[in-house]
Design a protein around this motif. Structure first.
Motif, PDB file in Angstrom:
ATOM      1  N   GLN A   1      51.301  49.915  38.638  1.00 16.67           N
ATOM      2  CA  GLN A   1      52.103  50.034  37.415  1.00 16.67           C
ATOM      3  C   GLN A   1      53.493  50.574  37.738  1.00 16.67           C
ATOM      4  OE1 GLN A   1      49.942  52.487  34.683  1.00 16.67           O
ATOM      5  NE2 GLN A   1      48.190  51.115  34.634  1.00 16.67           N
ATOM      6  N   PHE A   2      53.548  51.586  38.598  1.00 19.85           N
ATOM      7  CA  PHE A   2      54.834  52.163  38.979  1.00 19.85           C
ATOM      8  C   PHE A   2      55.731  51.117  39.633  1.00 19.85           C
ATOM      9  CE2 PHE A   2      57.422  53.825  42.453  1.00 19.85           C
ATOM     10  CZ  PHE A   2      58.316  54.590  41.736  1.00 19.85           C
TER      11      PHE A   2
ATOM     12  N   SER B   1      53.099  51.047  28.021  1.00 16.56           N
ATOM     13  CA  SER B   1      51.787  50.567  27.576  1.00 16.56           C
ATOM     14  C   SER B   1      51.629  49.081  27.856  1.00 16.56           C
ATOM     15  CB  SER B   1      51.572  50.883  26.095  1.00 16.56           C
ATOM     16  OG  SER B   1      52.527  50.232  25.305  1.00 16.56           O
ATOM     17  N   ILE B   2      52.720  48.326  27.773  1.00 11.88           N
ATOM     18  CA  ILE B   2      52.656  46.896  28.103  1.00 11.88           C
ATOM     19  C   ILE B   2      52.327  46.718  29.586  1.00 11.88           C
ATOM     20  CG2 ILE B   2      54.039  44.800  28.340  1.00 11.88           C
ATOM     21  CD1 ILE B   2      55.511  45.682  25.776  1.00 11.88           C
ATOM     22  N   VAL B   3      52.996  47.486  30.439  1.00  7.43           N
ATOM     23  CA  VAL B   3      52.741  47.381  31.884  1.00  7.43           C
ATOM     24  C   VAL B   3      51.318  47.819  32.210  1.00  7.43           C
ATOM     25  CG1 VAL B   3      53.400  48.302  34.135  1.00  7.43           C
ATOM     26  CG2 VAL B   3      55.156  47.595  32.529  1.00  7.43           C
ATOM     27  N   LYS B   4      50.847  48.869  31.570  1.00  7.90           N
ATOM     28  CA  LYS B   4      49.470  49.333  31.800  1.00  7.90           C
ATOM     29  C   LYS B   4      48.478  48.238  31.435  1.00  7.90           C
ATOM     30  CE  LYS B   4      46.244  53.054  30.628  1.00  7.90           C
ATOM     31  NZ  LYS B   4      45.436  52.679  31.720  1.00  7.90           N
ATOM     32  N   SER B   5      48.685  47.591  30.300  1.00  7.92           N
ATOM     33  CA  SER B   5      47.809  46.498  29.896  1.00  7.92           C
ATOM     34  C   SER B   5      47.893  45.339  30.880  1.00  7.92           C
ATOM     35  CB  SER B   5      48.183  46.034  28.487  1.00  7.92           C
ATOM     36  OG  SER B   5      47.444  44.901  28.138  1.00  7.92           O
ATOM     37  N   LEU B   6      49.106  45.013  31.323  1.00  5.13           N
ATOM     38  CA  LEU B   6      49.292  43.927  32.286  1.00  5.13           C
ATOM     39  C   LEU B   6      48.511  44.204  33.566  1.00  5.13           C
ATOM     40  CD1 LEU B   6      50.860  41.319  33.204  1.00  5.13           C
ATOM     41  CD2 LEU B   6      52.554  42.889  34.138  1.00  5.13           C
ATOM     42  N   VAL B   7      48.624  45.418  34.075  1.00  5.97           N
ATOM     43  CA  VAL B   7      47.949  45.755  35.333  1.00  5.97           C
ATOM     44  C   VAL B   7      46.436  45.797  35.136  1.00  5.97           C
ATOM     45  CG1 VAL B   7      47.613  47.574  37.041  1.00  5.97           C
ATOM     46  CG2 VAL B   7      49.912  46.963  36.324  1.00  5.97           C
ATOM     47  N   ASP B   8      45.979  46.524  34.096  1.00  7.77           N
ATOM     48  CA  ASP B   8      44.543  46.721  33.911  1.00  7.77           C
ATOM     49  C   ASP B   8      43.812  45.448  33.487  1.00  7.77           C
ATOM     50  OD1 ASP B   8      44.924  49.352  34.575  1.00  7.77           O
ATOM     51  OD2 ASP B   8      44.868  50.100  32.517  1.00  7.77           O
ATOM     52  N   GLN B   9      44.463  44.611  32.684  1.00  6.75           N
ATOM     53  CA  GLN B   9      43.749  43.486  32.093  1.00  6.75           C
ATOM     54  C   GLN B   9      44.138  42.119  32.655  1.00  6.75           C
ATOM     55  OE1 GLN B   9      44.809  44.330  28.083  1.00  6.75           O
ATOM     56  NE2 GLN B   9      43.330  45.986  27.879  1.00  6.75           N
ATOM     57  N   VAL B  10      45.253  42.027  33.366  1.00  7.92           N
ATOM     58  CA  VAL B  10      45.679  40.725  33.880  1.00  7.92           C
ATOM     59  C   VAL B  10      45.717  40.700  35.407  1.00  7.92           C
ATOM     60  CG1 VAL B  10      47.559  39.031  33.893  1.00  7.92           C
ATOM     61  CG2 VAL B  10      47.002  40.247  31.780  1.00  7.92           C
ATOM     62  N   ILE B  11      46.316  41.709  36.028  1.00  4.13           N
ATOM     63  CA  ILE B  11      46.502  41.677  37.484  1.00  4.13           C
ATOM     64  C   ILE B  11      45.249  42.121  38.241  1.00  4.13           C
ATOM     65  CG2 ILE B  11      47.811  42.689  39.396  1.00  4.13           C
ATOM     66  CD1 ILE B  11      50.235  42.704  37.568  1.00  4.13           C
ATOM     67  N   MET B  12      44.644  43.224  37.820  1.00  2.00           N
ATOM     68  CA  MET B  12      43.541  43.779  38.597  1.00  2.00           C
ATOM     69  C   MET B  12      42.240  42.965  38.509  1.00  2.00           C
ATOM     70  SD  MET B  12      45.057  45.979  40.241  1.00  2.00           S
ATOM     71  CE  MET B  12      43.772  46.759  41.159  1.00  2.00           C
TER      72      MET B  12
ATOM     73  N   PRO C   1      41.669  39.622  38.574  1.00  3.12           N
ATOM     74  CA  PRO C   1      41.592  38.616  39.648  1.00  3.12           C
ATOM     75  C   PRO C   1      41.517  39.235  41.043  1.00  3.12           C
ATOM     76  CG  PRO C   1      43.354  38.069  38.111  1.00  3.12           C
ATOM     77  CD  PRO C   1      42.855  39.425  37.752  1.00  3.12           C
ATOM     78  N   ILE C   2      42.199  40.356  41.233  1.00  5.04           N
ATOM     79  CA  ILE C   2      42.122  41.027  42.542  1.00  5.04           C
ATOM     80  C   ILE C   2      40.698  41.520  42.769  1.00  5.04           C
ATOM     81  CG2 ILE C   2      42.896  43.038  43.866  1.00  5.04           C
ATOM     82  CD1 ILE C   2      45.651  42.640  42.611  1.00  5.04           C
ATOM     83  N   GLY C   3      40.102  42.082  41.725  1.00  2.53           N
ATOM     84  CA  GLY C   3      38.706  42.513  41.830  1.00  2.53           C
ATOM     85  C   GLY C   3      37.774  41.351  42.096  1.00  2.53           C
ATOM     86  N   LEU C   4      38.047  40.193  41.478  1.00  2.00           N
ATOM     87  CA  LEU C   4      37.223  39.000  41.693  1.00  2.00           C
ATOM     88  C   LEU C   4      37.329  38.530  43.143  1.00  2.00           C
ATOM     89  CD1 LEU C   4      35.421  36.955  40.234  1.00  2.00           C
ATOM     90  CD2 LEU C   4      37.470  35.609  39.801  1.00  2.00           C
ATOM     91  N   LEU C   5      38.541  38.590  43.706  1.00  5.69           N
ATOM     92  CA  LEU C   5      38.733  38.189  45.101  1.00  5.69           C
ATOM     93  C   LEU C   5      38.025  39.127  46.067  1.00  5.69           C
ATOM     94  CD1 LEU C   5      42.520  37.192  45.043  1.00  5.69           C
ATOM     95  CD2 LEU C   5      40.537  35.658  45.162  1.00  5.69           C
ATOM     96  N   THR C   6      37.834  40.378  45.648  1.00  3.45           N
ATOM     97  CA  THR C   6      37.179  41.352  46.527  1.00  3.45           C
ATOM     98  C   THR C   6      35.700  41.499  46.205  1.00  3.45           C
ATOM     99  OG1 THR C   6      37.818  43.164  45.068  1.00  3.45           O
ATOM    100  CG2 THR C   6      39.293  42.658  46.904  1.00  3.45           C
ATOM    101  N   GLY C   7      35.118  40.494  45.533  1.00  7.45           N
ATOM    102  CA  GLY C   7      33.676  40.519  45.285  1.00  7.45           C
ATOM    103  C   GLY C   7      33.294  41.189  43.979  1.00  7.45           C
ATOM    104  N   GLY C   8      34.096  41.082  42.971  1.00  2.00           N
ATOM    105  CA  GLY C   8      33.762  41.647  41.663  1.00  2.00           C
ATOM    106  C   GLY C   8      33.999  43.143  41.570  1.00  2.00           C
ATOM    107  N   LEU C   9      34.820  43.669  42.432  1.00  2.00           N
ATOM    108  CA  LEU C   9      35.105  45.092  42.466  1.00  2.00           C
ATOM    109  C   LEU C   9      36.046  45.484  41.339  1.00  2.00           C
ATOM    110  CD1 LEU C   9      34.597  47.572  44.284  1.00  2.00           C
ATOM    111  CD2 LEU C   9      36.634  46.945  45.542  1.00  2.00           C
ATOM    112  N   ASP C  10      35.698  46.535  40.594  1.00  2.00           N
ATOM    113  CA  ASP C  10      36.575  47.043  39.532  1.00  2.00           C
ATOM    114  C   ASP C  10      37.332  48.243  40.095  1.00  2.00           C
ATOM    115  OD1 ASP C  10      37.884  47.810  37.264  1.00  2.00           O
ATOM    116  OD2 ASP C  10      36.085  48.353  36.132  1.00  2.00           O
TER     117      ASP C  10
END
Length: 139
Positions: free
Chosen positions: A87-88, A31-42, A44-53
């Motif tokens: 996450q994997f 659950s910690i890794v899921k939160s890290l990926v969904d709320q911290v890593i993705m 900024p990546i979405g922001l770099l790709t034009g606000g893509l979720d």
């Protein structure tokens, strides 16, 4: 042997309890890794790709039909799959690092030489031991 007694012996083994603790900690770590990926890593990546979720990316195979309730949207949600793959990889890296740490500790334990046997007594020590034993036998 009764089933209850066999079960008690099975549970009392250290390996089973260690496994249970590992599963519980693994679930919490997941659950910690899921939160890290969904709320911290993705984000900024979405922001770099034009606000893509990424979590909402999908291929719609059959769209909704609001006129009828029977036809529901059918889609392949590849964005959620991308999140799961990330996450994997995070979990795999952490597990690799833990295994590497344990192996390093085991190697260090194996490299440490066994304590050396005490040196053989000198002739003087042997003589003193014999004198001590003779005195102990006299009294």
């Amino acid at each position: 042997m009764s089933v209850v007694k066999e079960f008690r012996e099975f549970i009392a083994r250290g390996n089973v309890i260690d496994l249970a603790v590992g599963v519980i900690i693994g679930a919490a770590f997941n659950s910690i890794v899921k939160s890290l990926v969904d709320q911290v890593i993705m984000p900024p990546i979405g922001l770099l790709t034009g606000g893509l979720d990424f979590a909402k990316l999908e291929w719609v195979l059959r769209p909704d039909n609001p006129a009828t309730e029977k036809i529901e949207k059918v889609s392949i949600q590849y964005g959620a799959f991308i999140n799961t793959v990330i996450q994997f990889f995070i979990v795999a890296v952490v597990v690799f690092l833990l295994v590497k740490l344990v192996n390093e500790i085991r190697r260090k334990d194996a490299e440490e030489p066994a304590p050396a046997a005490p040196p053989a007594p000198t002739p003087e020590e042997k003589l003193l031991t014999e004198i001590r034993d003779l005195l102990a036998n006299k009294s």
